[in-house]
Design a protein around this motif. Structure first.
Motif, mmCIF file in Angstrom:
data_model
loop_
_atom_site.group_PDB
_atom_site.id
_atom_site.type_symbol
_atom_site.label_atom_id
_atom_site.label_comp_id
_atom_site.label_asym_id
_atom_site.label_seq_id
_atom_site.Cartn_x
_atom_site.Cartn_y
_atom_site.Cartn_z
ATOM 1 N N MET A 52 0.890 -1.137 -0.174
ATOM 2 C CA MET A 52 0.056 0.060 -0.128
ATOM 3 C C MET A 52 0.880 1.241 -0.045
ATOM 4 O O MET A 52 1.773 1.494 0.750
ATOM 5 N N LEU A 53 0.570 2.105 -0.866
ATOM 6 C CA LEU A 53 1.462 3.556 -1.072
ATOM 7 C C LEU A 53 0.713 4.498 -0.302
ATOM 8 O O LEU A 53 -0.382 4.479 -0.159
ATOM 9 N N LYS A 54 1.761 5.312 0.261
ATOM 10 C CA LYS A 54 1.091 6.507 1.237
ATOM 11 C C LYS A 54 1.371 7.821 0.500
ATOM 12 O O LYS A 54 2.572 7.875 0.197
ATOM 13 N N LEU A 55 0.622 8.657 0.576
ATOM 14 C CA LEU A 55 0.773 9.826 0.047
ATOM 15 C C LEU A 55 0.365 11.085 1.237
ATOM 16 O O LEU A 55 -0.689 10.809 2.018
ATOM 17 N N LEU A 56 1.252 12.190 1.325
ATOM 18 C CA LEU A 56 0.946 13.250 2.172
ATOM 19 C C LEU A 56 0.825 14.176 1.479
ATOM 20 O O LEU A 56 1.557 14.551 0.592
ATOM 21 N N ILE A 57 -0.442 15.045 1.760
ATOM 22 C CA ILE A 57 -0.589 16.460 0.993
ATOM 23 C C ILE A 57 -0.764 17.527 2.113
ATOM 24 O O ILE A 57 -1.124 17.263 3.189
ATOM 25 N N VAL A 58 -0.139 18.545 1.719
ATOM 26 C CA VAL A 58 0.521 19.724 2.668
ATOM 27 C C VAL A 58 -0.117 20.914 1.987
ATOM 28 O O VAL A 58 0.292 21.323 0.950
ATOM 29 N N ASP A 59 -0.937 21.487 2.737
ATOM 30 C CA ASP A 59 -1.474 22.844 2.163
ATOM 31 C C ASP A 59 -2.456 23.522 3.242
ATOM 32 O O ASP A 59 -2.905 22.955 4.122
ATOM 33 N N ASP A 60 -1.953 25.019 3.622
ATOM 34 C CA ASP A 60 -2.582 25.476 4.722
ATOM 35 C C ASP A 60 -4.006 26.132 4.425
ATOM 36 O O ASP A 60 -4.570 26.819 5.099
ATOM 37 N N GLU A 61 -4.537 26.008 3.093
ATOM 38 C CA GLU A 61 -5.694 26.384 2.968
ATOM 39 C C GLU A 61 -6.845 24.966 3.051
ATOM 40 O O GLU A 61 -6.640 23.912 2.193
ATOM 41 N N PRO A 62 -7.661 24.916 4.168
ATOM 42 C CA PRO A 62 -8.581 23.666 4.367
ATOM 43 C C PRO A 62 -9.244 23.373 3.100
ATOM 44 O O PRO A 62 -9.334 22.137 2.983
ATOM 45 N N ILE A 63 -9.907 24.294 2.406
ATOM 46 C CA ILE A 63 -10.671 23.868 1.133
ATOM 47 C C ILE A 63 -10.044 23.144 0.070
ATOM 48 O O ILE A 63 -10.362 22.120 -0.274
ATOM 49 N N ILE A 64 -8.732 23.735 -0.009
ATOM 50 C CA ILE A 64 -7.829 22.939 -1.188
ATOM 51 C C ILE A 64 -7.335 21.624 -0.742
ATOM 52 O O ILE A 64 -7.319 20.602 -1.234
ATOM 53 N N LEU A 65 -6.908 21.497 0.582
ATOM 54 C CA LEU A 65 -6.583 20.259 1.291
ATOM 55 C C LEU A 65 -7.549 19.080 1.020
ATOM 56 O O LEU A 65 -7.371 18.319 0.621
ATOM 57 N N GLU A 66 -8.849 19.595 1.778
ATOM 58 C CA GLU A 66 -10.016 18.506 1.454
ATOM 59 C C GLU A 66 -10.057 18.196 0.045
ATOM 60 O O GLU A 66 -10.581 17.230 -0.287
ATOM 61 N N GLY A 67 -10.263 19.210 -0.663
ATOM 62 C CA GLY A 67 -10.552 19.006 -2.387
ATOM 63 C C GLY A 67 -9.610 18.198 -2.790
ATOM 64 O O GLY A 67 -10.089 17.306 -3.619
ATOM 65 N N LEU A 68 -8.363 18.253 -2.662
ATOM 66 C CA LEU A 68 -7.256 17.560 -3.084
ATOM 67 C C LEU A 68 -7.335 15.931 -2.619
ATOM 68 O O LEU A 68 -7.200 15.203 -3.585
ATOM 69 N N ARG A 69 -7.747 15.805 -1.334
ATOM 70 C CA ARG A 69 -7.922 14.578 -1.004
ATOM 71 C C ARG A 69 -9.158 13.811 -1.725
ATOM 72 O O ARG A 69 -8.948 12.654 -2.165
ATOM 73 N N ASP A 70 -10.270 14.496 -1.726
ATOM 74 C CA ASP A 70 -11.450 14.146 -2.423
ATOM 75 C C ASP A 70 -10.976 13.726 -3.865
ATOM 76 O O ASP A 70 -11.212 12.740 -4.394
ATOM 77 N N MET A 71 -10.306 14.666 -4.596
ATOM 78 C CA MET A 71 -9.896 14.316 -5.884
ATOM 79 C C MET A 71 -9.241 13.311 -6.323
ATOM 80 O O MET A 71 -9.415 12.446 -7.184
ATOM 81 N N ILE A 72 -8.164 13.070 -5.356
ATOM 82 C CA ILE A 72 -7.013 11.803 -5.573
ATOM 83 C C ILE A 72 -8.072 10.592 -5.132
ATOM 84 O O ILE A 72 -7.862 9.540 -5.722
ATOM 85 N N GLU A 73 -8.950 10.619 -3.943
ATOM 86 C CA GLU A 73 -9.761 9.318 -3.722
ATOM 87 C C GLU A 73 -10.479 9.141 -4.824
ATOM 88 O O GLU A 73 -10.600 7.890 -5.242
ATOM 89 N N GLU A 74 -10.972 9.884 -5.605
ATOM 90 C CA GLU A 74 -11.780 9.414 -6.674
ATOM 91 C C GLU A 74 -11.220 8.976 -7.808
ATOM 92 O O GLU A 74 -11.842 8.043 -8.631
ATOM 93 N N GLU A 75 -9.992 9.282 -8.112
ATOM 94 C CA GLU A 75 -9.261 8.646 -9.123
ATOM 95 C C GLU A 75 -8.680 7.179 -8.875
ATOM 96 O O GLU A 75 -8.323 6.390 -9.701
ATOM 97 N N LYS A 76 -8.943 6.947 -7.376
ATOM 98 C CA LYS A 76 -8.378 5.224 -7.249
ATOM 99 C C LYS A 76 -7.176 4.784 -7.642
ATOM 100 O O LYS A 76 -6.966 4.257 -8.404
ATOM 101 N N THR A 77 -6.258 5.821 -7.393
ATOM 102 C CA THR A 77 -4.582 5.476 -7.581
ATOM 103 C C THR A 77 -4.233 4.410 -6.668
ATOM 104 O O THR A 77 -4.998 3.673 -5.801
ATOM 105 N N ALA A 78 -2.975 3.930 -6.766
ATOM 106 C CA ALA A 78 -2.456 2.896 -5.957
ATOM 107 C C ALA A 78 -2.056 3.585 -4.486
ATOM 108 O O ALA A 78 -1.825 2.996 -3.502
ATOM 109 N N PHE A 79 -2.217 5.058 -4.500
ATOM 110 C CA PHE A 79 -2.197 5.586 -3.025
ATOM 111 C C PHE A 79 -3.165 5.412 -2.114
ATOM 112 O O PHE A 79 -4.054 6.264 -2.228
#
Length: 269
Positions: free
Chosen positions: A1-28
């Motif tokens: 299982m691959l692990k990904l860390l997202i770092v951003d001080d804007e909560p909306i962008i942080l959550e949006g990126l996480r949702d975007m990546i989860e939607e793509e169903k990558t190996a992370f």
């Protein structure tokens, strides 16, 4: 299982990126978030992520400094996100060996492509280590070692104005000797090899950093002016940098067109 860390001080962008990546169903499959670099450094200690996606502008510790500190902890892959198309940041990112420099707002298709490519590289590396189970063999001769050290020096310094004499001084060797063994072992002179590296890096940037001008890319890979860059590029590729970029853009557009038609069940013949 691959692990990904997202770092951003804007909560909306942080959550949006996480949702975007989860939607793509990558190996992370494990996605961790941090609201600033200090929190990110804590996450790095605990989770040891395989890849870090970070903003540049953050309070106290910016994204570039976070990358430097993460590299000291043996984290090797990074993607920078920023709303600023600034040459100085891009140049520093290249020096830190960042694998991608993406501008906000993030293109989901482009991000997904980078994540899938990075995941494939990580998985292949793990498979090689598992199959071999052994550290790399020691280099056979001192000459082979010198060649490997010279190539590593070029890889780290190609964006600077370096010469064979600079490399020889760095390796504590005579430049004539170094030039002779390099030519004999690789078939290339020092200048030919560094130009190959620079043009290869330039082609990667033209394909992935579409918002950067050709003049900026030329400077980022070590050419003082666009004229020299064009001349060397054409020598290696039989086309100008502009023609290469246009062809790449057209190729990518055609790929998206055919993919879109295939996804919708259209007959493209």
């Amino acid at each position: 299982m691959l692990k990904l860390l997202i770092v951003d001080d804007e909560p909306i962008i942080l959550e949006g990126l996480r949702d975007m990546i989860e939607e793509e169903k990558t190996a992370f499959r494990q996605i961790i978030t941090a609201r600033d670099s200090i929190e990110a450094l804590e996450r790095i200690e605990l989770a040891r992520p395989d890849l870090i996606i970070t903003d540049i502008h953050m309070p106290e510790i910016d994204g570039l400094e976070l990358i430097r500190r993460a590299q000291q902890k043996d984290i090797k892959r990074f993607i920078i996100l920023t709303g600023h198309d600034v040459f100085d940041y891009a140049r520093k990112a290249v020096k830190l060996q960042v694998i991608e420099y993406l501008l906000k707002p993030i293109n989901q298709v482009e991000l997904a492509e980078v994540l899938r490519r990075t995941a494939c590289e990580l998985i292949q590396e793990r498979e090689i280590l598992e199959v071999s189970g052994n550290p790399p063999e020691e280099m056979g001769t001192s000459q082979n070692e010198h060649i490997k050290l010279l190539k590593a020096y070029i890889e780290q310094s190609y964006m600077k104005d370096i010469s064979l004499s600079d490399a020889a001084a760095y390796l504590n060797l005579h430049p004539v000797y170094l030039g002779q063994i390099f030519k004999r072992e690789t078939g290339n002179t020092f200048v030919q090899y560094i130009n190959q590296v620079r043009i290869g890096k330039a082609k990667e940037m033209m394909a992935s950093m579409k918002n950067l001008s050709l003049d900026t890319i030329a400077r980022m890979v070590g050419y003082e002016n666009q004229r020299t860059f064009y001349k060397v590029f054409r020598k290696f590729n039989n086309e100008t940098p502009g023609q290469f970029r246009d062809r790449k853009v057209q190729s990518d557009s055609n790929s998206l067109f055919f993919k879109g038609n295939t996804d919708h069940g259209y007959d493209v013949n």
